[in-house]
Design a protein around this motif. Structure first.
Motif, PDB file in Angstrom:
ATOM      1  N   ALA A 151       0.802  -1.203   0.069  1.00  0.00           N
ATOM      2  CA  ALA A 151       0.099   0.027  -0.055  1.00  0.00           C
ATOM      3  C   ALA A 151       0.844   1.323   0.163  1.00  0.00           C
ATOM      4  CB  ALA A 151      -0.836  -0.217   1.199  1.00  0.00           C
ATOM      5  N   ASN A 153       1.233   3.806   2.149  1.00  0.00           N
ATOM      6  CA  ASN A 153       1.129   4.640   3.489  1.00  0.00           C
ATOM      7  C   ASN A 153       2.341   4.824   3.991  1.00  0.00           C
ATOM      8  OD1 ASN A 153       0.379   2.054   4.158  1.00  0.00           O
ATOM      9  ND2 ASN A 153      -1.154   2.556   5.964  1.00  0.00           N
ATOM     10  N   LYS A 176       6.306  -5.211  -5.478  1.00  0.00           N
ATOM     11  CA  LYS A 176       5.829  -4.223  -6.263  1.00  0.00           C
ATOM     12  C   LYS A 176       5.302  -3.116  -5.425  1.00  0.00           C
ATOM     13  CE  LYS A 176       1.762  -3.432  -7.562  1.00  0.00           C
ATOM     14  NZ  LYS A 176       1.449  -2.198  -7.632  1.00  0.00           N
ATOM     15  N   SER A 178       2.969   0.435  -4.137  1.00  0.00           N
ATOM     16  CA  SER A 178       1.909   0.996  -4.684  1.00  0.00           C
ATOM     17  C   SER A 178       2.229   1.985  -5.849  1.00  0.00           C
ATOM     18  CB  SER A 178       1.080   1.754  -3.626  1.00  0.00           C
ATOM     19  OG  SER A 178       0.370   2.721  -4.282  1.00  0.00           O
ATOM     20  N   GLY A 209      -2.096  -2.754 -10.578  1.00  0.00           N
ATOM     21  CA  GLY A 209      -2.671  -3.978 -10.112  1.00  0.00           C
ATOM     22  C   GLY A 209      -2.690  -5.002 -11.142  1.00  0.00           C
ATOM     23  N   THR A 227      -0.075  -5.865   1.553  1.00  0.00           N
ATOM     24  CA  THR A 227      -0.680  -4.712   2.296  1.00  0.00           C
ATOM     25  C   THR A 227      -1.616  -4.179   1.288  1.00  0.00           C
ATOM     26  OG1 THR A 227       1.089  -4.989   3.699  1.00  0.00           O
ATOM     27  CG2 THR A 227      -0.210  -3.104   3.843  1.00  0.00           C
ATOM     28  N   GLY A 228      -3.135  -4.082   1.774  1.00  0.00           N
ATOM     29  CA  GLY A 228      -4.152  -3.121   0.883  1.00  0.00           C
ATOM     30  C   GLY A 228      -5.258  -3.323   1.520  1.00  0.00           C
ATOM     31  N   THR A 232      -9.010  -5.345  -2.770  1.00  0.00           N
ATOM     32  CA  THR A 232      -7.837  -5.964  -3.186  1.00  0.00           C
ATOM     33  C   THR A 232      -7.492  -7.297  -2.769  1.00  0.00           C
ATOM     34  OG1 THR A 232      -7.182  -3.797  -3.990  1.00  0.00           O
ATOM     35  CG2 THR A 232      -5.562  -5.656  -4.089  1.00  0.00           C
ATOM     36  N   LYS A 235      -9.654 -10.196  -3.998  1.00  0.00           N
ATOM     37  CA  LYS A 235      -9.209 -10.580  -5.329  1.00  0.00           C
ATOM     38  C   LYS A 235      -7.589 -11.314  -5.344  1.00  0.00           C
ATOM     39  CE  LYS A 235     -10.759  -6.299  -7.539  1.00  0.00           C
ATOM     40  NZ  LYS A 235     -10.055  -5.414  -7.982  1.00  0.00           N
ATOM     41  N   PHE A 383      -9.778   5.879   5.754  1.00  0.00           N
ATOM     42  CA  PHE A 383      -8.330   6.116   5.668  1.00  0.00           C
ATOM     43  C   PHE A 383      -8.092   7.734   5.333  1.00  0.00           C
ATOM     44  CE2 PHE A 383      -4.396   4.039   3.848  1.00  0.00           C
ATOM     45  CZ  PHE A 383      -4.166   3.256   4.946  1.00  0.00           C
TER      46      PHE A 383
HETATM   47  P1  NDP Z   1      -5.000  -1.017  -2.506  1.00  0.00           P
HETATM   48  O1  NDP Z   1      -6.007  -2.179  -2.098  1.00  0.00           O
HETATM   49  O2  NDP Z   1      -5.893  -0.205  -3.561  1.00  0.00           O
HETATM   50  O3  NDP Z   1      -3.782  -1.627  -3.303  1.00  0.00           O
HETATM   51  C1  NDP Z   1      -2.715  -2.178  -2.622  1.00  0.00           C
HETATM   52  C2  NDP Z   1      -1.777  -2.721  -3.661  1.00  0.00           C
HETATM   53  O4  NDP Z   1      -2.409  -3.816  -4.322  1.00  0.00           O
HETATM   54  C3  NDP Z   1      -1.222  -1.762  -4.596  1.00  0.00           C
HETATM   55  O5  NDP Z   1       0.090  -1.858  -4.734  1.00  0.00           O
HETATM   56  C4  NDP Z   1      -2.359  -2.035  -5.794  1.00  0.00           C
HETATM   57  O6  NDP Z   1      -1.530  -1.442  -7.009  1.00  0.00           O
HETATM   58  C5  NDP Z   1      -2.185  -3.547  -5.691  1.00  0.00           C
HETATM   59  N1  NDP Z   1      -3.431  -4.069  -6.538  1.00  0.00           N
HETATM   60  C6  NDP Z   1      -4.362  -3.367  -6.812  1.00  0.00           C
HETATM   61  N2  NDP Z   1      -5.160  -4.395  -7.267  1.00  0.00           N
HETATM   62  C7  NDP Z   1      -4.630  -5.640  -7.512  1.00  0.00           C
HETATM   63  C8  NDP Z   1      -4.548  -7.096  -8.184  1.00  0.00           C
HETATM   64  N3  NDP Z   1      -5.839  -7.242  -8.979  1.00  0.00           N
HETATM   65  N4  NDP Z   1      -3.781  -7.690  -8.217  1.00  0.00           N
HETATM   66  C9  NDP Z   1      -2.525  -7.627  -7.362  1.00  0.00           C
HETATM   67  N5  NDP Z   1      -2.091  -6.414  -6.798  1.00  0.00           N
HETATM   68  C10 NDP Z   1      -3.246  -5.499  -6.917  1.00  0.00           C
HETATM   69  O7  NDP Z   1      -4.535  -0.295  -1.374  1.00  0.00           O
HETATM   70  P2  NDP Z   1      -3.949   1.168  -0.995  1.00  0.00           P
HETATM   71  O8  NDP Z   1      -2.802   1.142  -1.664  1.00  0.00           O
HETATM   72  O9  NDP Z   1      -5.451   2.183  -1.617  1.00  0.00           O
HETATM   73  O10 NDP Z   1      -3.933   1.272   0.247  1.00  0.00           O
HETATM   74  C11 NDP Z   1      -4.959   1.662   1.412  1.00  0.00           C
HETATM   75  C12 NDP Z   1      -5.447  -0.020   1.950  1.00  0.00           C
HETATM   76  O11 NDP Z   1      -4.353  -0.468   2.563  1.00  0.00           O
HETATM   77  C13 NDP Z   1      -6.536   0.536   2.994  1.00  0.00           C
HETATM   78  O12 NDP Z   1      -7.603  -0.101   3.198  1.00  0.00           O
HETATM   79  C14 NDP Z   1      -5.661   0.222   4.294  1.00  0.00           C
HETATM   80  O13 NDP Z   1      -6.424  -0.296   5.494  1.00  0.00           O
HETATM   81  C15 NDP Z   1      -4.697  -1.085   3.859  1.00  0.00           C
HETATM   82  N6  NDP Z   1      -3.397  -1.244   4.706  1.00  0.00           N
HETATM   83  C16 NDP Z   1      -3.410  -2.281   5.616  1.00  0.00           C
HETATM   84  C17 NDP Z   1      -2.397  -2.309   6.485  1.00  0.00           C
HETATM   85  C18 NDP Z   1      -2.299  -3.571   7.141  1.00  0.00           C
HETATM   86  O14 NDP Z   1      -1.039  -3.669   7.610  1.00  0.00           O
HETATM   87  N7  NDP Z   1      -3.403  -4.240   7.466  1.00  0.00           N
HETATM   88  C19 NDP Z   1      -1.239  -1.163   6.438  1.00  0.00           C
HETATM   89  C20 NDP Z   1      -1.612  -0.017   5.499  1.00  0.00           C
HETATM   90  C21 NDP Z   1      -2.546  -0.192   4.465  1.00  0.00           C
HETATM   91  P3  NDP Z   1      -1.885  -0.107  -7.395  1.00  0.00           P
HETATM   92  O15 NDP Z   1      -2.436   0.823  -6.284  1.00  0.00           O
HETATM   93  O16 NDP Z   1      -0.579   0.496  -7.941  1.00  0.00           O
HETATM   94  O17 NDP Z   1      -2.683  -0.158  -8.571  1.00  0.00           O
END
Ligand code: NDP
Length: 484
Positions: A151, A153, A176, A178, A209, A227-228, A232, A235, A383
């Motif tokens: 992610a 952050n 990879k 974000s 993604g 982490t995301g 996501t 998926k 967030f």
């Molecule tokens: P996203 O879920 O949008 O993206 C996370 C990562 O997954 C990015 O690198 C993104 O790429 C990638 N991604 C997106 N779709 C796919 C796919 N289909 N297959 C593989 N990879 C994919 O999260 P954000 O970046 O917006 O981060 C915010 C979120 O992360 C919040 O919900 C937050 O709670 C969570 N988070 C959780 C933490 C934890 O430790 N539990 C810590 C920090 C954040 P790209 O964005 O480049 O398209």
């Protein structure tokens, strides 16, 4: 001031790699909105180079002793600490978080992970199980090629939290970042190689993604740690399941922070600030549903408002600034949508939630009072810097309401009654709980969620189990018998 432009978009097989035929990704400095760098999404050729080099390097790395592998990680930790100032500036360029945070939290926690797992690497063992005359021994083996997807952050920290345990166990890692924060992980890769990591074992490739997807569907990949967001995560988990790949999912939350009447108001307000406004509220474990017992609520809200007025929104590179912008224009719009929704649904906006009259993605820290459990701002992960205050009367009531969510990342309790504190955390459905504090995340402690907030744990010895597997070996010393 460092130049935030990276040497090239990717770091593959021990060196920077450029391929400008990939889709350009502009990197914005959140404090000004200016474009500070452009990287190019990985083309299929870059993805192939990353996976092939990881696959080729991993077996040899796994044959090193744990102590030898650990030495590389510990050297990398020292280099990171030596360069903390520059790495902190880069983290600030990437995310907009103020230097008053990045100097203390990002490269330093990355270095902690490298040091901790470097120290652990030499003590990774299997076990011996005596069965009469016979015995079984287990071997702890690496998984192979691991993919980390981050992610935006905490780009330095996330790349180390995933890379350090993976490498300690003898795996290769392809990370990879974000697309919003592509710069910091490249430096981690550079430092690891400088510390002696052989080429191919820690690759960083950029992209959206689809690049993540092409990595986790590659038959040579054995594990994905994401982490995301929950969306996501669902998926990625489903895709990984098709190849029966190992997963760690660190996802979102909507965590409760519960303040009892007997709590020290000043301490509880500090906890609420740390749990809602650090990194402009862009932290997964934030305690965004602040349940305050009715007797203390007026004093708590008044003091919180007073303390927020002391936040310094200024140049994030100036160490006296204590509150930075949101990471992107898009994230600010999402958060503004929640602020509008909160008002529409009848919550009282005590302060904040407005833009600053200057370039960049600024949004002032917001407090909502009189929030009820059914409101959108109390149910969805925002967030961003938006804290919701909810009132409660009894312990049983607040436990039921706190647990009434699909998420389960964290939970916190402020009370002077320590028996009640322990009783509460036992009842709360969350992977990480806090008593009279909030959002501490030392590398020594397991971190991760329950329910929709995730699967597996990062940090601590627990992470080792998610980056290695056991092989059982049965050895017979007694006579072997067969039925015919
Ligand atoms: P996203 O879920 O949008 O993206 C996370 C990562 O997954 C990015 O690198 C993104 O790429 C990638 N991604 C997106 N779709 C796919 C796919 N289909 N297959 C593989 N990879 C994919 O999260 P954000 O970046 O917006 O981060 C915010 C979120 O992360 C919040 O919900 C937050 O709670 C969570 N988070 C959780 C933490 C934890 O430790 N539990 C810590 C920090 C954040 P790209 O964005 O480049 O398209």
């Amino acid at each position: 001031m460092i130049d935030p432009k990276p040497t090239a978009s990717h770091f593959v097989n021990g060196a920077y790699l450029e391929d400008t035929s990939g889709t350009p990704i502009e990197v914005f400095y959140p404090a000004t909105g200016e474009v500070i760098a452009t990287v190019y999404a990985a083309t299929p050729a870059v993805v192939e180079a990353a996976v092939a080099s990881a696959k080729a390097a991993q077996k040899e790395w796994a044959s090193w002793t744990g102590t030898e592998r650990g030495r590389v990680l510990r050297r990398a930790a020292d280099i990171m600490r030596d360069r903390n100032h520059d790495l902190s500036q880069l983290e600030t360029f990437d995310t907009g978080k103020p230097m008053s945070e990045t100097l203390y939290v990002d490269a330093t926690s990355g270095a902690d992970a490298l040091e901790y797992f470097g120290g652990l690497a030499g003590s990774l063992t299997g076990e011996h199980i005596q069965l009469g005359e016979d015995f079984v021994y287990t071997m702890r083996e690496p998984l192979g090629v691991c993919v980390g997807i981050g992610a935006w952050n905490y780009p330095t920290q996330i790349s180390c939290w995933k890379g350090a345990p993976a490498l300690a166990c003898g795996n290769a890692m392809i990370f990879k970042p974000s697309e919003t924060t592509p710069l910091c992980a490249l430096k981690v890769a550079e430092i690891l190689v400088e510390a002696g990591l052989p080429a191919g074992l820690y690759n960083v490739i950029q992209g959206l993604g689809d690049v993540g997807h092409s990595l986790i569907t590659d038959p040579r990949v054995d594990k994905v740690s994401l982490t995301g967001s929950v969306a996501t995560g669902k998926k990625v988990y489903a895709t990984a399941a098709e190849g029966m790949r190992h997963v760690t999912m660190e996802l979102g939350g909507k965590s409760p922070l519960i303040v009892f009447d007997d709590a020290d108001v000043e301490a509880a307000v500090s906890g609420a600030i740390l749990g809602n406004f650090y990194s402009s509220g862009q932290v997964c474990s934030n305690g965004t549903r602040v349940f305050v017992q009715s007797g203390i609520k007026p004093a708590f809200v008044a003091r919180l408002k007073e303390r927020l007025a002391g936040a310094v929104l200024g140049d994030p590179m100036d160490e006296t600034t204590t509150f930075g912008p949101m990471v992107s224009a898009r994230q600010r719009e999402i958060v503004e949508g929640f602020v509008a929704k909160g008002q529409e649904e009848g919550a009282v906006l005590v302060c904040g939630g407005t833009r600053l009259d200057k370039p960049g993605f600024w949004l002032t820290p917001a407090i909502f009072d009189n929030v009820t459990d059914d409101m959108t701002i109390a149910r969805d992960e925002i967030f961003g810097p938006v804290l919701s205050v909810l009132s409660f009367e009894t312990e049983d009531e607040v436990v039921a309401r706190a647990n009434d969510t699909e998420f389960g990342l964290a939970a916190g309790v402020f009370t002077k009654d320590l028996s009640r504190g322990h009783r509460m955390v036992k009842a709360l459905e969350a992977g990480t709980c806090y008593i009279n504090t909030y959002n501490d995340a030392p590398v020594e402690a397991p971190f991760g969620g329950v329910k929709l907030s995730g699967v597996g744990r990062e940090n601590s010895k627990a992470a080792i189990n998610h980056f290695s597997q056991m092989k059982s070996v049965y050895v017979r010393l007694s006579e072997i018998e067969a039925p015919f």
